[in-house]
Write a protein that holds these residues in place. Structure first.
Motif, mmCIF file in Angstrom:
data_model
loop_
_atom_site.group_PDB
_atom_site.id
_atom_site.type_symbol
_atom_site.label_atom_id
_atom_site.label_comp_id
_atom_site.label_asym_id
_atom_site.label_seq_id
_atom_site.Cartn_x
_atom_site.Cartn_y
_atom_site.Cartn_z
ATOM 1 N N UNK A 494 0.365 0.729 -13.599
ATOM 2 C CA UNK A 494 1.246 -0.005 -13.103
ATOM 3 C C UNK A 494 2.665 0.482 -12.638
ATOM 4 N N UNK A 495 3.082 1.244 -13.553
ATOM 5 C CA UNK A 495 4.557 1.983 -13.330
ATOM 6 C C UNK A 495 4.552 2.559 -11.967
ATOM 7 N N UNK A 496 3.469 2.917 -11.547
ATOM 8 C CA UNK A 496 3.231 3.933 -10.280
ATOM 9 C C UNK A 496 2.781 2.875 -9.196
ATOM 10 N N UNK A 497 2.790 1.810 -9.199
ATOM 11 C CA UNK A 497 2.340 0.852 -8.273
ATOM 12 C C UNK A 497 0.877 0.604 -7.804
ATOM 13 N N UNK A 498 -0.075 1.053 -8.852
ATOM 14 C CA UNK A 498 -1.430 1.402 -8.513
ATOM 15 C C UNK A 498 -2.104 0.241 -9.394
ATOM 16 N N UNK A 499 -1.622 -0.599 -10.030
ATOM 17 C CA UNK A 499 -2.232 -1.813 -10.772
ATOM 18 C C UNK A 499 -2.496 -2.790 -9.873
ATOM 19 N N UNK A 500 -3.648 -3.079 -9.211
ATOM 20 C CA UNK A 500 -4.340 -3.984 -8.353
ATOM 21 C C UNK A 500 -4.721 -5.130 -9.008
ATOM 22 N N UNK A 501 -4.607 -6.294 -8.444
ATOM 23 C CA UNK A 501 -5.514 -7.563 -8.903
ATOM 24 C C UNK A 501 -6.935 -7.286 -9.157
ATOM 25 N N UNK A 502 -7.507 -6.234 -8.253
ATOM 26 C CA UNK A 502 -9.043 -5.928 -8.404
ATOM 27 C C UNK A 502 -9.018 -5.167 -9.769
ATOM 28 N N UNK A 503 -8.115 -4.235 -9.637
ATOM 29 C CA UNK A 503 -8.140 -3.380 -11.115
ATOM 30 C C UNK A 503 -8.008 -4.255 -12.521
ATOM 31 N N UNK A 632 2.181 -8.582 -14.708
ATOM 32 C CA UNK A 632 2.156 -7.132 -14.118
ATOM 33 C C UNK A 632 1.754 -7.242 -12.863
ATOM 34 N N UNK A 633 0.777 -7.799 -12.501
ATOM 35 C CA UNK A 633 0.113 -7.995 -11.055
ATOM 36 C C UNK A 633 0.715 -9.267 -10.286
ATOM 37 N N UNK A 634 0.972 -10.475 -11.183
ATOM 38 C CA UNK A 634 1.485 -11.470 -10.409
ATOM 39 C C UNK A 634 2.746 -11.384 -9.547
ATOM 40 N N UNK A 635 3.584 -10.319 -10.329
ATOM 41 C CA UNK A 635 4.860 -10.049 -9.647
ATOM 42 C C UNK A 635 5.082 -8.986 -8.623
ATOM 43 N N UNK A 636 3.892 -8.471 -8.204
ATOM 44 C CA UNK A 636 3.646 -7.719 -7.258
ATOM 45 C C UNK A 636 3.161 -8.267 -6.028
ATOM 46 N N UNK A 637 2.552 -9.541 -6.051
ATOM 47 C CA UNK A 637 2.398 -10.288 -4.898
ATOM 48 C C UNK A 637 3.439 -10.763 -3.910
#
Length: 637
Positions: A494-503, A632-637
């Protein structure tokens, strides 16, 4: 005859006293055997001494209440040893009081009548404080009383009382009050502590080792809090913690036992042994049968007899460790190794799942609810999950070696190996100092960097940080370390921007699969729920189901989500993430790890994750305090 014997004992004590005081004056460690089967241990110059005198009657377990401390003495309470013991204590007191200006003598004994009018149960702990020095150290007595009152054994809170007395001594023994030097009695104080011996049967005298172990650790903390208050430790300029009063080194017995446990733990790789060697062939077989027939899974032969390894692990004499904290961690590890070996003995049988549940537990309803919430919020794959556009195996290997080189430059000991291994399930895994990569790994480009931080920046990093510590279990892994490891690893994604919804969907799907398996669903039923019910691709649903059913039913995979939630809860409490990288530990180990750091036994982590020096990522870490897992992922969308 008795006079000659007393004189001989006094002469022996005199020789010991001279040697001890000479070493203490130089701030050198003291370890001496005393007449009457006693022992003196003083780790360094300290403003206290914990004392226990063995009475004539059976007193099983009581002396262990002092041996956790950095300065202790236990000796025979027989009259013939009293004079020599008194003079030894007087000289130790004079030597250390000269250095500190103050000195506290704490004598501990068992008393079955302690708290008899207040206790409600035979299992309830009780303490009684005795001192002639109430007026000279009221804050110390207050701190000691509060710390003892916090002791709780098997759900029973301690009862604590105190009283003034001119002479402090166990029943039937002569007092040691006069150990304070006549030249400087100010600042020299004495406390006696009677302990209700709930750690042994009152009729037979048989000890209850688990209760004794728990009492020792909690009493040790209470003793150190009282001593810290007496010495003004936590109000001093350096603000030293009360736990810094504990022993500062791993003694020979502790080092040997730690090494022996690690040798057994490292003689097998539990996860590698329960990973099928024919995962790819099993997938092809599963496809051929239209997803309707459970695949045949094959495992590596065990290269040793589990019963012989169990013999080795139970031959390790953990009871020799005096340090309550180290002893607790070693007992935990011994129990975990035993359970792992039982599971490996029963691999690919219906019995395996029972050992798995003992090792990892099962997801509770709240975790299953969280997994379902994630899958409802992200009901379908949001990007490509097939083979198209995947990174080549050569690219993955090259990038892995570059990442390892980066950490090697930060820490010379970071010498990890990268191996392409066709006998692991599709993906990557760490085994000791090796990063194993399946030749069948399917990895989208947006997941490559995340996996570098997951496998190398967490699993390998904590392994090598642990190897730089004197306590070897920090790299072989304390009992139950996996959950925090996986939680930290996903947090790094997550911290490095790689935690996707699929993950996140994948992590949640594992929880559902574990619940399905332990509820009695078959391999094909679990696969169908993931594939047809939750929209996972056939390949991903198979891999998830295989991971859960491997060995005969492995519940481990639900700890990824529970571990991530645990890390978020930890951060929400305002805690620093840095201590979590000291080695392979669990969140429940933090009090022990922090104690050992304060005592100087452990060092700070030798190297921190690569993102540590990125201010943007540190800001991202702070911003996630208080977030839920879906956020964590919702905020990335």
């Amino acid at each position: 005859m008795s006079i000659d014997k007393t004189t001989s004992n006094a002469d022996s004590f005199a020789d010991i006293t001279d040697a001890v005081c000479d070493r203490l004056a130089k701030n050198e460690r003291v370890r001496r055997t005393l007449p009457g089967h006693g022992r003196l241990r003083i780790d360094r110059q300290l403003p206290f001494l914990c004392i226990h005198r063995t009475p004539d009657h059976d007193d099983a377990g009581t002396r262990q209440l002092v041996t956790s401390e950095a300065a202790y003495l236990f000796a025979s309470g027989k009259r013939e040893f009293h004079e020599g013991l008194l003079k030894l204590c007087q000289q130790i007191t004079a030597t250390l009081q000269e250095h500190f200006g103050t000195f506290l003598s704490l004598e501990i004994w068992a008393d079955s009548n302690c708290g008899q009018h207040e206790v409600q149960s035979t299992a309830q702990p009780a303490f009684e404080i005795f001192t002639p020095d109430f007026d000279s150290m009221p804050s110390t007595i207050e701190a000691f009383t509060a710390a003892l009152a916090a002791v709780n054994i098997d759900g029973h809170d301690a009862v604590v009382s105190s009283q003034h007395c001119d002479e402090v001594a166990p029943p039937g023994l002569q007092p040691l009050n006069h150990i304070c030097p006549e030249a400087s009695p100010v600042g020299c104080c004495t406390i006696g502590l009677a302990v209700r011996p709930i750690y042994r049967d009152p009729q037979s005298g048989v000890t209850f080792p688990m209760i004794l172990r728990d009492l020792r650790w909690q009493l040790s903390r209470a003793l150190r809090k009282a001593i810290a208050q007496f010495a003004g430790l936590e109000s001093s300029a350096d603000g030293a913690h009360f736990e810094s009063l504990g022993p500062t080194s791993l003694v020979k017995a502790a080092r040997l036992i730690d090494q022996q446990l690690c040798e057994v733990a490292e003689s097998f790789d539990f996860l590698l042994q329960v990973t099928p060697v024919n995962s790819e062939a099993a997938w092809e077989e599963f496809q051929e049968h239209g997803y309707q027939q459970e695949p045949n899974l094959h495992y590596r032969p065990l290269p040793w007899h589990t019963s012989l390894l169990k013999r080795r692990v139970f031959d390790i004499e953990i009871e020799r460790i005096e340090d309550a904290t180290l002893g607790h961690l070693c007992w935990e590890k011994q129990e975990e190794i035993d359970r792992q070996l039982t599971a490996l003995r029963d691999i690919n049988t219906p019995h395996f799942v029972h050992s798995s549940l003992q090792l990892y537990g099962a997801p509770d309803d709240s975790l299953v609810k969280l997994a379902e919430t994630i899958l409802q919020r992200f009901p379908e794959p949001t990007a490509a999950t097939g083979d198209e556009g995947c990174v080549s195996i050569d690219t993955i290997v090259e990038r892995s070696r570059e990442e390892i080189d980066h950490y090697h430059q930060q820490m010379h000991e970071f010498n990890a190996k990268v191996e392409v291994c066709d006998q692991i399930a599709s993906g990557m895994m760490v085994s000791g100092d090796r990063l194993l990569i399946s030749p069948n790994v399917k990895l989208q480009p947006d997941r490559l960097e995340a996996l570098m931080h997951h496998e190398i920046g967490t699993h390998l990093l904590t392994y090598f940080n642990g190897r730089c510590q004197p306590f070897r279990q920090l790299y072989s892994g304390l009992a139950g370390y996996d959950e925090l490891q996986e939680g930290l690893a996903i947090m790094s994604e997550y911290l490095t921007g790689g935690l996707t919804a699929n993950r996140l969907r994948s992590v949640a799907g594992r929880v559902i699969a574990v619940r399905s398996m332990i509820s009695g669903a078959s391999f094909t039923e679990t696969f169908s729920r993931l594939h047809y019910g939750l929209q996972f691709s056939a390949r991903q649903a198979f891999v998830t189901t295989l991971r859960v059913f491997r060995g005969g039913g492995l519940t481990k995979d639900f700890i990824y989500l529970r571990g991530l939630k645990g890390v978020l809860d930890y951060l929400s409490g305002g805690h620093d993430i840095e201590p979590l990288y000291v080695g392979k530990i669990g969140l429940h180990h933090l009090p022990y790890i922090q104690e050992m750091r304060r005592r100087g036994i452990l060092d700070a982590p030798g190297v921190l994750p690569r993102f540590w020096d990125d201010d943007g990522l540190r800001d991202r870490l702070e911003a996630c305090r208080g977030l839920t897992v879906p956020d964590l992922v919702e905020n990335e969308r």
